[in-house]
Each structure stands twice: as C-alpha cells, then as structure tokens.
Write a protein that holds these residues in place. Structure first.
Motif, short mmCIF file in Angstrom:
data_model
loop_
_atom_site.label_atom_id
_atom_site.label_comp_id
_atom_site.label_asym_id
_atom_site.label_seq_id
_atom_site.Cartn_x
_atom_site.Cartn_y
_atom_site.Cartn_z
N TRP A 152 20.66 65.30 -74.35
CA TRP A 152 21.50 63.86 -73.67
C TRP A 152 22.26 64.11 -74.65
CZ3 TRP A 152 22.79 63.37 -68.79
CH2 TRP A 152 22.61 62.95 -68.02
N ASP A 153 23.93 63.36 -74.18
CA ASP A 153 25.07 63.17 -75.38
C ASP A 153 26.02 63.14 -74.88
OD1 ASP A 153 26.20 62.05 -77.48
OD2 ASP A 153 26.80 64.61 -77.69
N LYS A 154 26.13 62.11 -73.27
CA LYS A 154 26.64 61.74 -71.98
C LYS A 154 27.63 60.50 -72.90
CE LYS A 154 26.25 65.48 -69.49
NZ LYS A 154 27.35 66.25 -69.47
N ARG A 155 29.17 60.67 -72.89
CA ARG A 155 30.07 59.52 -73.65
C ARG A 155 29.95 58.66 -72.06
NH1 ARG A 155 34.49 59.70 -77.15
NH2 ARG A 155 33.80 61.46 -78.64
N CYS A 156 29.75 59.43 -71.41
CA CYS A 156 29.87 58.15 -70.19
C CYS A 156 29.32 58.49 -68.23
CB CYS A 156 30.98 57.41 -69.27
SG CYS A 156 32.21 58.27 -68.98
N THR A 160 34.22 53.40 -61.86
CA THR A 160 34.13 52.45 -63.46
C THR A 160 33.54 53.52 -63.94
OG1 THR A 160 33.29 51.27 -64.77
CG2 THR A 160 32.08 51.27 -62.65
N VAL A 161 33.69 54.12 -64.90
CA VAL A 161 33.43 55.42 -65.74
C VAL A 161 33.69 54.26 -67.32
CG1 VAL A 161 34.16 56.97 -66.97
CG2 VAL A 161 34.98 56.56 -64.13
N GLY A 162 32.62 54.74 -67.98
CA GLY A 162 33.00 53.67 -69.59
C GLY A 162 32.96 52.01 -69.20
N LEU A 163 33.47 51.88 -70.45
CA LEU A 163 33.22 50.35 -71.06
C LEU A 163 34.09 49.60 -69.91
CD1 LEU A 163 32.35 50.34 -74.44
CD2 LEU A 163 30.88 50.13 -72.62
N SER A 164 33.57 48.20 -69.40
CA SER A 164 34.74 47.56 -68.91
C SER A 164 35.00 46.77 -70.43
CB SER A 164 33.72 46.61 -67.71
OG SER A 164 33.63 45.45 -69.16
N PRO A 165 36.44 46.18 -69.81
CA PRO A 165 36.57 44.88 -70.53
C PRO A 165 35.96 43.85 -71.25
CG PRO A 165 38.67 45.19 -69.16
CD PRO A 165 37.53 46.03 -68.51
N ASP A 166 34.89 42.97 -70.64
CA ASP A 166 34.26 42.57 -71.65
C ASP A 166 33.15 43.37 -71.97
OD1 ASP A 166 35.52 41.18 -70.18
OD2 ASP A 166 34.20 40.30 -68.38
N GLU A 167 32.68 44.85 -71.19
CA GLU A 167 31.70 45.26 -72.14
C GLU A 167 32.36 45.64 -73.96
OE1 GLU A 167 29.47 47.03 -68.40
OE2 GLU A 167 31.17 48.23 -69.50
N ALA A 168 33.14 46.17 -73.51
CA ALA A 168 34.24 46.93 -74.85
C ALA A 168 34.09 45.55 -75.73
CB ALA A 168 35.74 46.70 -74.44
N ARG A 169 34.65 44.25 -75.33
CA ARG A 169 34.83 42.96 -75.93
C ARG A 169 33.10 42.67 -76.51
NH1 ARG A 169 38.47 40.78 -72.21
NH2 ARG A 169 40.59 41.64 -72.69
N ALA A 170 31.86 42.79 -75.94
CA ALA A 170 30.80 42.65 -76.56
C ALA A 170 30.15 43.50 -77.63
CB ALA A 170 29.55 42.24 -75.34
N ALA A 171 31.10 44.36 -77.57
CA ALA A 171 30.24 45.55 -78.99
C ALA A 171 31.26 45.20 -79.85
CB ALA A 171 30.76 46.90 -77.44
N ILE A 231 37.33 53.09 -67.86
CA ILE A 231 39.02 52.85 -67.11
C ILE A 231 38.30 52.48 -65.28
CG2 ILE A 231 40.34 55.00 -65.78
CD1 ILE A 231 39.49 56.85 -68.07
N GLN A 232 38.74 52.32 -65.08
CA GLN A 232 38.38 51.32 -63.76
C GLN A 232 39.26 51.31 -62.54
OE1 GLN A 232 38.43 49.20 -66.47
NE2 GLN A 232 36.03 50.32 -66.67
N ALA A 233 39.09 51.37 -61.44
CA ALA A 233 39.98 51.44 -60.09
C ALA A 233 39.52 51.03 -59.39
CB ALA A 233 40.80 52.82 -60.05
N VAL A 234 40.43 50.39 -57.68
CA VAL A 234 39.39 49.63 -57.43
C VAL A 234 40.63 49.97 -56.38
CG1 VAL A 234 40.58 47.33 -57.85
CG2 VAL A 234 38.61 47.60 -55.60
N GLY A 235 40.45 51.10 -54.96
CA GLY A 235 41.62 50.75 -54.30
C GLY A 235 40.88 51.63 -53.21
N SER A 236 42.03 52.35 -52.22
CA SER A 236 41.38 53.05 -50.52
C SER A 236 41.80 54.55 -51.46
CB SER A 236 42.74 53.29 -49.61
OG SER A 236 42.49 54.02 -49.11
N GLY A 237 40.48 54.63 -51.97
CA GLY A 237 40.38 56.68 -52.18
C GLY A 237 40.11 56.94 -53.52
N SER A 285 37.19 59.85 -60.16
CA SER A 285 36.61 59.92 -60.50
C SER A 285 36.03 60.87 -61.89
CB SER A 285 34.88 59.70 -60.48
OG SER A 285 34.94 59.77 -59.14
N THR A 286 36.63 61.84 -60.84
CA THR A 286 36.27 63.08 -62.15
C THR A 286 37.57 63.13 -62.89
OG1 THR A 286 35.83 64.53 -60.75
CG2 THR A 286 36.36 65.66 -61.95
N ALA A 287 39.22 62.82 -63.04
CA ALA A 287 39.50 62.67 -63.90
C ALA A 287 39.43 61.44 -64.64
CB ALA A 287 41.62 62.02 -63.39
N PHE A 288 39.02 60.25 -64.24
CA PHE A 288 38.33 59.29 -65.89
C PHE A 288 37.74 59.79 -66.54
CE2 PHE A 288 39.72 55.50 -62.11
CZ PHE A 288 40.62 56.59 -62.25
#
Length: 465
Positions: free
Chosen positions: A341-345, A358-369, A410-416, A421-424
């Motif tokens: 099991w070696d998934k980056r996200c 949402t995929v991977g780290l948010s800005p706050d999560e990245a800074r916390a790391a 990578i994060q997004a909010v919007g219609s559709g 998510s797959t590209a992200f």
C-alpha cells in the motif's frame, strides 16, 4: 452441514470485498465470498450510488423550477414542474439493481463462489455461514475481513419511527415537509441539500462551529452561501437532545445554552459511521485494534497470519475507492505477487452544491508538516465553460513546494468538479510539478482549464485572471 474449502475467503461483498474477489478469481485463486445482503455493500445499495441518483433528481427539479419561475430561464420555458418521489426512487432502485446484478455477474465470470448468509469465525481458518438452507462450514487458507461500517446512533435519538439514517432517507415515498438533519458533514449536507431542492424545509444541526469540518474553511464558504440561498437553516455549536414529547419537534441545545424546538416530520441522523466489528466472531480471533478499528500494516495484514482486513473496518478515510484499492492489492498478495500500500493520496469528494474535491495536502496541512509552499488559485468566475454551465461559484487551488514546485495538494469547489478528481489524483501520484501541469495542453472550453490556470498562478503568470 455442508463443508467446502478454498484458498481465499472474503467476508463482505462491498466495494473492497467484491473487487478483492474479482481480482483474486482473475489470478486463478480459488475464492469464496460471503455476503448476507446484496452484492455491492452499503455504497452500491444504500449509500454512494442511490444518494447521487437522488441528488441528480433534486438538481434536475431545481433547473426545471428555475425555468418555470423565470418564465424563460436559459431561454427555455416550462410550467408547474412536480416531483413524484416514489417514481424517482423507483428509477434509483432500477440503477442499483442493474449495478448489483452486474457485480454478481462479474464475480461469476471470475469464477468466484458466492455464499449468501452471515459468516461467523470459529477460528482463523474456519468460518460457519448461516444460510437459508442451514449452516455451511468453510475452511480457508486466507481470510479478508471486509465487513464495512454502519450509521452511528446518538443518545436520546435511537433509530426508529421518525428518527432515520441515510438508508431510510433514500427510500422516501414522499418529500417530507420539514426535515431536521443532525450532522453538518458530507452525508448530512448532501442529503439535506437534495431535500431542500425538492421542497422540504431543512434545518441542519451541527455540534461544531462550522459545516464540513473535515474540509478547510475557504473551500466550504461557497457551500454555506448556497445553503442560505436554498433556505436551509444551519444551527452551529448546537447539540440535539431528543424528540419533544409530542414527537413533532427536535429539541436542540443552542450555543448560548438555551433550548430550541425545531419543528420536523423526520429527523435524519448523519453523525458518522462506525466499523462493523461485532457479530462475525471477532472474539475467536487474536487481532490488534486501533481504537475501534482493526489494526493493519501496509499490506492490510492483521496480527494473525493469513487474516487481512480492508475498507471501513480498518479506519479513515471510509471511502469506497480506498477499499477497492486495498482489495485489489490483497488479491495480488494472496496470489503470490509483491504488492504494498503506497498511495500518495486518497481523493475525497463531497457532492454538495457546489461540489468539493480535495486531494493531498491543504495549505494548512502542508505548513503544519513543515513545508514552505506556494499556492495558486483560479476562480471559476473567470472560466468560460463554468459560465456556460451556470456554475461560476468556486475555484481550483494548487499547493506546491516552494523549492522544487512538487505538487502536494489540489482542491476545488464548484459545479461538477467531482469529475476533475481523477486528474488531480493522477498529478500527485505521478509526482507532477507546477511546470508539468502548466505545460500540459488543457482542452478549451472546459472547467479543467482552471487546473492549468491555478498552476500558472502559482508560478506567477496566470493568463486569464
């Protein structure tokens, strides 16, 4: 009493279990899967698929109602749209039935034996299954525990009568006039939004001080605005206490310590899900636990040799695609292949209005790391395709390391945006840098251009914003 033997036995035919069984069968592993309900588990039968069908019905009704109200919305005129919820549920059930039959067919094609009944461990290599025709004993070399999860009840509001879980909410024959939703997470808001669009007066009661607490606040602001537009009342820092004696109201302790009455026909409890770790003989095994979940390693192995666990029973995130990936991996391991099991996200999607990804780290999560990051963001209000779809609310955001521009989240909010998510996910799994995304030709006009523009923005030269 019948007895059979196999190399691999899987308990639970949800997304993780059936994918594990299909892949194992393809690899020539003698496989048996036990399921006490229908193939597909919660996700297919009473979760992901039926809820998205209901959300689609609600969206279509909203569009039709807008056309009727505006007498020419988008240049299209309709009159007096109505919802026959029983008909909508029948349509939803038809989709579920087709997919359930499809899973059963795929299992059969892969040579997997399906046993219908409740499995109970006798020991780590022997399982008794209570079937309609009596007990069946199955001896196996390897076991996969894929028992899934179940809705959580809250004190003072046990399920029954007017207090329901998402399962019952997906089978209403009529839209309730008033609906109280306990829990402002993704399940509560997905269903609450859908019923608000279908005409219910919806009140959301959330014990924390904001909705969708698992997402960062900037992503959830467009969702909060849309809930207000739909007339959904959101009570934050509020605690549901129980039903009024009359049964027609929910009693709520508000943020100031006072008691409020929320008039309602139904109370939908969506405060989370719990792993199903009882009822299948766990006490006959020697498993290490991680709180309420079964502890596993990077290959989904438990503390017992030959016993694996996958999916919701192993912890967060409780997502079907996580279970599927784990199941496929375990099948490969049992077949003798070297997998880990070696998934980056693990992508997460919330099908509210607008949708969240949402995929991977948010800005706050990245800074916390401890990472120094650069962030690029592009609004859908500047995207032509979003405008033509009437979905200008929201944005795409990319989080990358400052030093080498490796994309962390990578994060997004919007219609559709669920379809992005797959590209992200692919970008992060492939170790993409900002230059890779910015230099990839994105088709025009698409909402996916927002992904490229966000990367360009992080590099300091956005073209359309």
């Amino acid at each position: 009493m019948k007895e059979i033997s196999c190399k691999l036995l899987i308990i639970g035919a949800g997304p993780g279990g059936y994918v594990c069984a299909i892949r194992a069968g393809q690899l020539g592993v003698d496989t048996v899967i036990v399921e006490m309900a229908k193939p597909g588990g919660t996700c297919l039968n009473i979760g992901c698929i039926p809820s998205k069908a209901l959300i689609h019905v609600a969206n279509e009704f909203t569009y039709a109602s807008a056309m009727a109200a505006d007498r020419g919305h988008l240049g299209i005129s309709v009159s007096n749209p109505k919802v026959d919820l029983a008909g909508s549920v029948a349509w939803k059930d038809g989709i579920v039935g087709r997919l359930t039959n499809g899973v059963a067919g795929l299992l059969k094609k892969a040579g997997v034996k399906i046993v219908a009944g409740r499995a109970v461990f006798r020991d780590g290599k022997t399982i008794a299954v209570k079937t309609e025709t009596g007990d069946q004993i199955i001896h196996t070399e390897n076991v996969v525990i894929a028992t899934g999860s179940a809705p959580v009840e809250i004190p003072g509001l046990p399920f029954g009568k007017s207090v329901i879980s998402s399962t019952e909410a997906l089978s209403f024959s009529m839209v309730p006039e008033k609906l109280a939703v306990i829990g402002g997470g993704y399940i509560g808001l997905e269903l609450g939004t859908a019923f608000a669009k279908l005409g219910a007066k919806v009140t959301v009661v959330e014990v924390l001080d904001r909705i969708l607490p698992q997402y960062d606040a900037e992503l959830t602001k467009p969702v909060a605005r849309r809930l207000k537009d739909l007339g959904v009342d959101v009570m934050l820092s509020a605690k549901a206490k129980g039903l009024a004696a009359s049964g027609d109201a929910l009693l709520v302790e508000t943020s100031d310590g006072k008691e409020a009455r929320v008039e309602t026909d139904k109370v939908l409890v969506t405060v989370g899900r719990k792993p199903v770790t009882e009822g299948w003989g766990r006490e006959e095994l020697v498993l290490d636990m991680d709180g309420r979940f079964i502890r596993i390693d990077e290959q989904c192995r438990t503390a017992m040799r030959g016993v694996y666990a996958i999916g919701d029973v192993t912890g967060e995130p409780m997502l079907a695609h996580r279970a599927m990936a784990q199941g496929e991996m375990v099948a490969e391991i049992v077949a003798g292949n070297n997998r880990i099991w070696d998934k980056r996200c693990i992508p997460a999607v919330c099908f509210t209005d607008p949708e969240l990804v949402t995929v991977g780290l948010s800005p706050d999560e990245a800074r916390a790391a401890g990472r120094e990051v650069r962030i690029g963001q592009f609004p859908f209000s500047a995207n032509g395709r979003a405008m033509t779809l009437g979905g200008e609310s929201g944005f795409v955001r990319v989080v990358a390391r400052t030093d080498n521009h490796l994309v962390l989240g990578i994060q997004a909010v919007g219609s559709g945006v669920s379809e992005l998510s797959t590209a992200f996910s692919l970008a992060i799994e492939m170790g993409a840098r900002l230059e890779d995304i910015a230099g990839t030709m994105h088709a025009h006009p698409t909402q996916g251009e927002g992904f490229q523009e966000a990367a360009l923005s992080a590099l300091g030269h956005a073209l359309h914003n």
